[in-house]
Design a protein around this motif. Structure first.
Motif, mmCIF file in Angstrom:
data_model
loop_
_atom_site.group_PDB
_atom_site.id
_atom_site.type_symbol
_atom_site.label_atom_id
_atom_site.label_comp_id
_atom_site.label_asym_id
_atom_site.label_seq_id
_atom_site.Cartn_x
_atom_site.Cartn_y
_atom_site.Cartn_z
ATOM 1 N N LEU A 55 22.601 70.034 -36.491
ATOM 2 C CA LEU A 55 22.811 69.833 -35.057
ATOM 3 C C LEU A 55 23.013 71.178 -34.368
ATOM 4 O O LEU A 55 23.789 72.018 -34.827
ATOM 5 C CB LEU A 55 24.041 68.943 -34.831
ATOM 6 N N VAL A 56 22.298 71.387 -33.265
ATOM 7 C CA VAL A 56 22.506 72.542 -32.393
ATOM 8 C C VAL A 56 22.974 71.990 -31.053
ATOM 9 O O VAL A 56 22.270 71.180 -30.438
ATOM 10 C CB VAL A 56 21.217 73.365 -32.214
ATOM 11 N N SER A 57 24.153 72.400 -30.621
ATOM 12 C CA SER A 57 24.744 71.786 -29.428
ATOM 13 C C SER A 57 25.049 72.813 -28.346
ATOM 14 O O SER A 57 25.710 73.825 -28.594
ATOM 15 C CB SER A 57 26.033 71.042 -29.802
ATOM 16 N N SER A 58 24.568 72.534 -27.148
ATOM 17 C CA SER A 58 24.963 73.284 -25.965
ATOM 18 C C SER A 58 26.172 72.590 -25.349
ATOM 19 O O SER A 58 26.686 71.614 -25.885
ATOM 20 C CB SER A 58 23.815 73.330 -24.966
ATOM 21 N N GLY A 59 26.610 73.078 -24.211
ATOM 22 C CA GLY A 59 27.666 72.398 -23.472
ATOM 23 C C GLY A 59 29.015 73.078 -23.492
ATOM 24 O O GLY A 59 29.914 72.707 -22.729
ATOM 25 N N ALA A 60 29.185 74.101 -24.360
ATOM 26 C CA ALA A 60 30.504 74.728 -24.472
ATOM 27 C C ALA A 60 30.901 75.443 -23.181
ATOM 28 O O ALA A 60 32.044 75.321 -22.719
ATOM 29 C CB ALA A 60 30.523 75.704 -25.644
ATOM 30 N N VAL A 61 29.972 76.196 -22.579
ATOM 31 C CA VAL A 61 30.297 76.955 -21.365
ATOM 32 C C VAL A 61 30.668 76.012 -20.227
ATOM 33 O O VAL A 61 31.680 76.205 -19.539
ATOM 34 C CB VAL A 61 29.121 77.865 -20.963
ATOM 35 N N GLY A 62 29.883 74.962 -20.033
ATOM 36 C CA GLY A 62 30.168 74.006 -18.961
ATOM 37 C C GLY A 62 31.481 73.290 -19.171
ATOM 38 O O GLY A 62 32.259 73.090 -18.227
ATOM 39 N N LEU A 63 31.741 72.907 -20.419
ATOM 40 C CA LEU A 63 32.991 72.208 -20.718
ATOM 41 C C LEU A 63 34.181 73.144 -20.532
ATOM 42 O O LEU A 63 35.221 72.758 -19.965
ATOM 43 C CB LEU A 63 32.942 71.689 -22.153
ATOM 44 N N GLY A 64 34.032 74.408 -20.982
ATOM 45 C CA GLY A 64 35.108 75.372 -20.817
ATOM 46 C C GLY A 64 35.370 75.690 -19.360
ATOM 47 O O GLY A 64 36.535 75.854 -18.939
ATOM 48 N N ARG A 65 34.320 75.766 -18.569
ATOM 49 C CA ARG A 65 34.484 76.037 -17.139
ATOM 50 C C ARG A 65 35.290 74.927 -16.468
ATOM 51 O O ARG A 65 36.171 75.182 -15.645
ATOM 52 C CB ARG A 65 33.121 76.185 -16.471
ATOM 53 N N GLN A 66 35.014 73.698 -16.836
ATOM 54 C CA GLN A 66 35.740 72.571 -16.249
ATOM 55 C C GLN A 66 37.216 72.627 -16.630
ATOM 56 O O GLN A 66 38.099 72.419 -15.800
ATOM 57 C CB GLN A 66 35.095 71.255 -16.732
ATOM 58 N N ARG A 67 37.506 72.976 -17.861
ATOM 59 C CA ARG A 67 38.899 73.041 -18.321
ATOM 60 C C ARG A 67 39.635 74.217 -17.671
ATOM 61 O O ARG A 67 40.804 74.093 -17.275
ATOM 62 C CB ARG A 67 38.942 73.170 -19.842
ATOM 63 N N LEU A 68 38.970 75.370 -17.551
ATOM 64 C CA LEU A 68 39.619 76.539 -16.951
ATOM 65 C C LEU A 68 39.834 76.363 -15.451
ATOM 66 O O LEU A 68 40.817 76.863 -14.891
ATOM 67 C CB LEU A 68 38.802 77.798 -17.230
ATOM 68 N N ARG A 69 38.919 75.655 -14.796
ATOM 69 C CA ARG A 69 39.124 75.372 -13.368
ATOM 70 C C ARG A 69 40.371 74.514 -13.173
ATOM 71 O O ARG A 69 41.140 74.712 -12.226
ATOM 72 C CB ARG A 69 37.890 74.659 -12.797
ATOM 73 N N TYR A 70 40.531 73.569 -14.067
ATOM 74 C CA TYR A 70 41.728 72.728 -13.984
ATOM 75 C C TYR A 70 42.983 73.574 -14.211
ATOM 76 O O TYR A 70 43.986 73.447 -13.500
ATOM 77 C CB TYR A 70 41.647 71.609 -15.028
ATOM 78 N N ARG A 71 42.911 74.455 -15.224
ATOM 79 C CA ARG A 71 44.072 75.305 -15.507
ATOM 80 C C ARG A 71 44.356 76.247 -14.338
ATOM 81 O O ARG A 71 45.506 76.491 -13.973
ATOM 82 C CB ARG A 71 43.799 76.110 -16.793
ATOM 83 N N GLN A 72 43.300 76.753 -13.731
ATOM 84 C CA GLN A 72 43.454 77.637 -12.575
ATOM 85 C C GLN A 72 44.110 76.903 -11.419
ATOM 86 O O GLN A 72 44.980 77.450 -10.723
ATOM 87 C CB GLN A 72 42.064 78.161 -12.156
ATOM 88 N N LEU A 73 43.722 75.657 -11.238
ATOM 89 C CA LEU A 73 44.296 74.843 -10.167
ATOM 90 C C LEU A 73 45.781 74.582 -10.412
ATOM 91 O O LEU A 73 46.612 74.706 -9.504
ATOM 92 C CB LEU A 73 43.532 73.514 -10.073
ATOM 93 N N VAL A 74 46.128 74.255 -11.642
ATOM 94 C CA VAL A 74 47.525 73.965 -11.986
ATOM 95 C C VAL A 74 48.407 75.197 -11.784
ATOM 96 O O VAL A 74 49.555 75.106 -11.322
ATOM 97 C CB VAL A 74 47.613 73.458 -13.439
ATOM 98 N N ASN A 75 47.886 76.368 -12.089
ATOM 99 C CA ASN A 75 48.675 77.597 -12.043
ATOM 100 C C ASN A 75 48.645 78.293 -10.681
ATOM 101 O O ASN A 75 49.239 79.372 -10.526
ATOM 102 C CB ASN A 75 48.186 78.580 -13.109
ATOM 103 N N SER A 76 47.957 77.727 -9.709
ATOM 104 C CA SER A 76 47.816 78.376 -8.398
ATOM 105 C C SER A 76 48.787 77.784 -7.398
ATOM 106 O O SER A 76 49.083 76.571 -7.419
ATOM 107 C CB SER A 76 46.386 78.211 -7.872
#
Length: 719
Positions: free
Chosen positions: A57-78
């Motif tokens: 299996l070769v899987s994409s999606g890590a960057v998009g998934l990480g961006r969504q998680r970091l945006r949430y973290r950025q929102l919580v910490n702002s």
């Protein structure tokens, strides 16, 4: 061998398969994991792993998934004030690092539930420049394959020194698509499947209804026709990378399929040899012509030719039919030779006797077909007949006239004579036609199609009648509701249901031919024996053959039932009984009353009276053709009025339900629908109406100056 047969034959030898899952498949529009979709893919891969396939299996999606998680973290910490300021773009490397652990955690959880072990494999472009790395990679994967472990590869974007895709496409690989292609070659895979959010490569934007799926990519043709980027006909930037990767792998000897990851079972379909998605193969140019004809091209050509046919005079259309009848008789020997080959192949393949019986063109069949075509030619021209004429106002006359439907798609069973009947009816009614016959009659259909189309004058063109040679083309045709006007399937209940559920085009036809003969207590015994025997034995494989014999309970005691049973058994008919008849007659009990034997077999049941027979037919019949044998006219009237079937007979064999026997010339099929046409569908069933108005400059103007008369006018018969 047909292109579709050859192009998918390689799947029989697949052992090691690389599956690449794109970002659009892994994540939803909000950037979160598409749990249901990804779970379905994991289930498919786990099943393949269990079946002995070596899965990578070769899987994409890590960057998009990480961006969504970091945006949430950025929102919580702002703070609220921070949120009012312009937000900085998140670092892609950080997104990759965060997303990769989340993505792998999901795969581990899901595959663990499926009792499959997975291993994370993060690589960079620079790794593959090292010979020792490549050797070790091959050995590690080989060891994991032995232990049924599924390796999950991803480019390690978190530490990669390469810029984003499309900005930097240098190196050994440049994204996960090219990584999948590289791994396929490096690890000697047998197949690469690239899962995307569309079915495959299209001739235009996938959202454009005029775009069609390219089933087989032919480099010599498509690399010049398709452009990408801002000028892309496909309208999908991500497809650029997939096509480049697919071509790279395919011309390195690895077959590649680009298909949708949104369908729950596409990987399984690919491995079963079904034509889904777009195939890339180094031998593709040998399987299909560089210039091909699409399903839409065929349908459009049939419509254009039908308009030319309609423009001819009635006499010219009549002569086309007469020429076809003559051509069939002139080519009888070669038609029979091709049919004999089809029959021999079917018998060697062990097909059922009923199917082989449908396939055989018996002696005299060509002469019979030619006679029916000549009968059709001599009938009144159905096109442009004035059905009603009305004076709307003084000097304003409206006519309701008969008109062809347009383009018909007929999917029919193994009977090759059906092709001739359908084609002649289409020509007589002025319609374009697309035909898909059973594969068992491939040679017969091909020669009959050639003989018929060769007899059509060039002013109309042989493309009036298109022959569809692959079952795989049917899904594309069923999407053409803007070009095809009516679909008539002639086959199994499964086929009819599949077609009805797969198209917006109106569908006309019947699924089963569960025909009944009810013998009443007041029957004439000799007549009953003749009708019952003929209904079952004249042509057991026909859709209008008797499948169930119903008898009045009183006939059990006076010996009539036994005589009917003896007559059938003496002719080699195998009998099955309903709950009541099986015990009385000592015959096996049927598993279902709703069964079409299409052979020398039938069901027998005893009923209380005519009302019991009617109820039985309504509960277990298919609304095709049903018959009563009785000397009691009142009982006959009850049966004829109450049985809700397309054809209901009194003292006549069900085998009379046929277009030729009804005097329709021929039939495209027998319809059990209740809209448009019912029973044997001849020329009339292939026509619609249109309105012709002739005036003297009248205008509506708010109906101020119009004195409506709405007076019926006599319709003069055409000479």
């Amino acid at each position: 061998m047909a292109e579709t047969d050859r192009s998918r034959a390689f799947t029989k030898n697949v052992k090691r398969i690389v599956v690449k899952v794109g970002t659009a498949v892994v994540t939803g529009k909000d950037g979160r994991l598409a749990l249901g979709r990804l779970g379905a893919i994991c289930e498919q891969l786990a099943e393949l792993n269990s079946d002995g396939f070596e899965v990578i299996l070769v899987s994409s999606g890590a960057v998009g998934l990480g961006r969504q998680r970091l945006r949430y973290r950025q929102l919580v910490n702002s703070s609220f004030a921070d949120l009012q300021k312009p937000q900085n773009e998140l670092d892609g490397k950080a997104c990759a690092a965060v997303g990769q652990s989340s993505l792998m955690a999901y795969y581990e959880t899901m595959f663990d539930q499926l009792d499959v072990t997975v291993a994370q494999m993060l690589v960079t472009d620079k790794d593959f420049r090292d010979k020792d790395f490549r050797k070790q990679l091959s050995e590690t994967v080989k060891a994991m394959m032995k232990m049924r472990v599924i390796p999950v590869f991803n480019e390690n974007d978190a530490i990669s020194t390469r810029k984003a895709p499309y900005k930097d496409s240098t190196g050994i690989f440049w994204d996960n698509d090219s990584l999948a292609a590289l791994l396929s070659l490096e690890l000697k895979a047998d197949l690469l499947v690239l899962l995307s959010d569309v079915e495959g490569l299209y001739t235009g934007p996938p959202s454009d209804p005029n775009s069609t799926l390219i089933h087989t990519y032919i480099k010599e043709k498509h690399q010049e026709e398709i452009t990408f980027g801002e000028k892309s006909k496909l309208g999908r930037g991500g497809m650029t990378a997939k096509v480049k990767a697919a071509v790279s792998a395919a011309y390195g000897g690895i077959p590649v399929i680009i298909t949708s990851g949104f369908a729950a079972d596409n990987i399984a379909k690919v491995l079963n040899g079904l034509r889904v998605g777009t195939l890339f193969h180094q031998d593709a140019h040998l399987w299909a012509p560089v210039v091909d004809t699409t399903s839409r091209d065929m349908a459009v050509a049939a419509r254009e030719s039908s308009r030319k046919l309609q423009a001819l005079s009635s006499e010219e259309r009549k002569n086309i039919l007469l020429d076809i009848a003559n051509a069939l008789e002139a080519n009888e020997k070669i038609i029979k030779a091709e049919n004999d080959l089809d029959v021999a192949v079917a018998q060697q393949a062990g097909y059922e006797e009923s199917l082989v019986a449908r396939l055989v063109m018996k002696p005299g069949k060509i002469s019979s077909l030619a006679a029916s075509i000549r009968q059709l030619a001599e009938m009144e021209d159905p096109i442009g007949r004035v059905l009603a004429k009305t004076e709307i106002a003084d000097g304003l006359v409206l006519e309701k006239t008969s008109s062809p439907l347009g383009v018909l798609l007929i999917v029919f069973e193994s009977r090759p004579d059906a092709l001739v009947q359908i084609a002649s009816l289409a020509i007589r009614s002025g319609n374009g036609l697309l035909l898909k016959g059973g594969k068992e009659a491939r040679r017969s259909n091909a020669i009959l199609h050639k003989v018929i189309t060769d007899a059509i004058p060039k002013t109309v063109g042989g493309k009036l009648i298109g022959l569809v040679t692959s079952r795989d083309e049917i899904p594309d045709l069923l999407k053409l509701d803007d070009v095809i006007d009516l679909v008539i399937p002639r086959g199994s209940n499964k086929l009819v249901s599949q077609i009805k559920n797969s198209t917006k085009i109106p569908v006309l036809g019947h699924a089963d031919g569960i025909c009944h003969v009810y013998v009443d207590k007041s029957c004439n015994l000799d007549m009953a024996k003749r009708v019952v025997s003929d209904a079952k034995l004249d042509y057991p494989a026909a859709c209008n053959a008797m499948e169930t014999l119903l008898v009045h309970k009183d006939l059990e005691n006076n010996g009539v039932l036994n005589e009917l049973i003896h007559a059938l058994q003496a002719s080699g008919v195998t009998l099955y009984g309903g709950p009541r008849a099986s015990g009385k007659l000592n015959i096996p009990e049927t598993q279902s009353f709703h069964h079409e034997y299409s052979a020398k077999a039938c069901t027998v049941e005893i009923v209380e009276d005519v009302h019991g027979a009617v109820d039985h037919i309504h509960n277990h019949g298919s609304a095709h053709t049903d018959c009563i044998v009785t000397e009691d006219s009142e009982v006959a009237d009850i049966f004829l009025r109450q049985v809700d079937s397309a054809a209901v007979f009194h003292n006549a064999s069900t085998r009379f339900c046929d277009g030729f026997r009804f005097g329709l010339g021929a039939e495209v099929g027998i319809s059990t629908s209740r809209i448009h046409a019912r029973g044997p569908v001849g020329v009339e069933g292939l026509l619609t109406t249109r309105w012709i108005m002739r005036g003297e400059g009248q205008v509506v103007d708010g109906d101020k100056g119009v004195a409506y008369t709405h007076k019926d006018l006599p319709v003069l018969k055409r000479t």
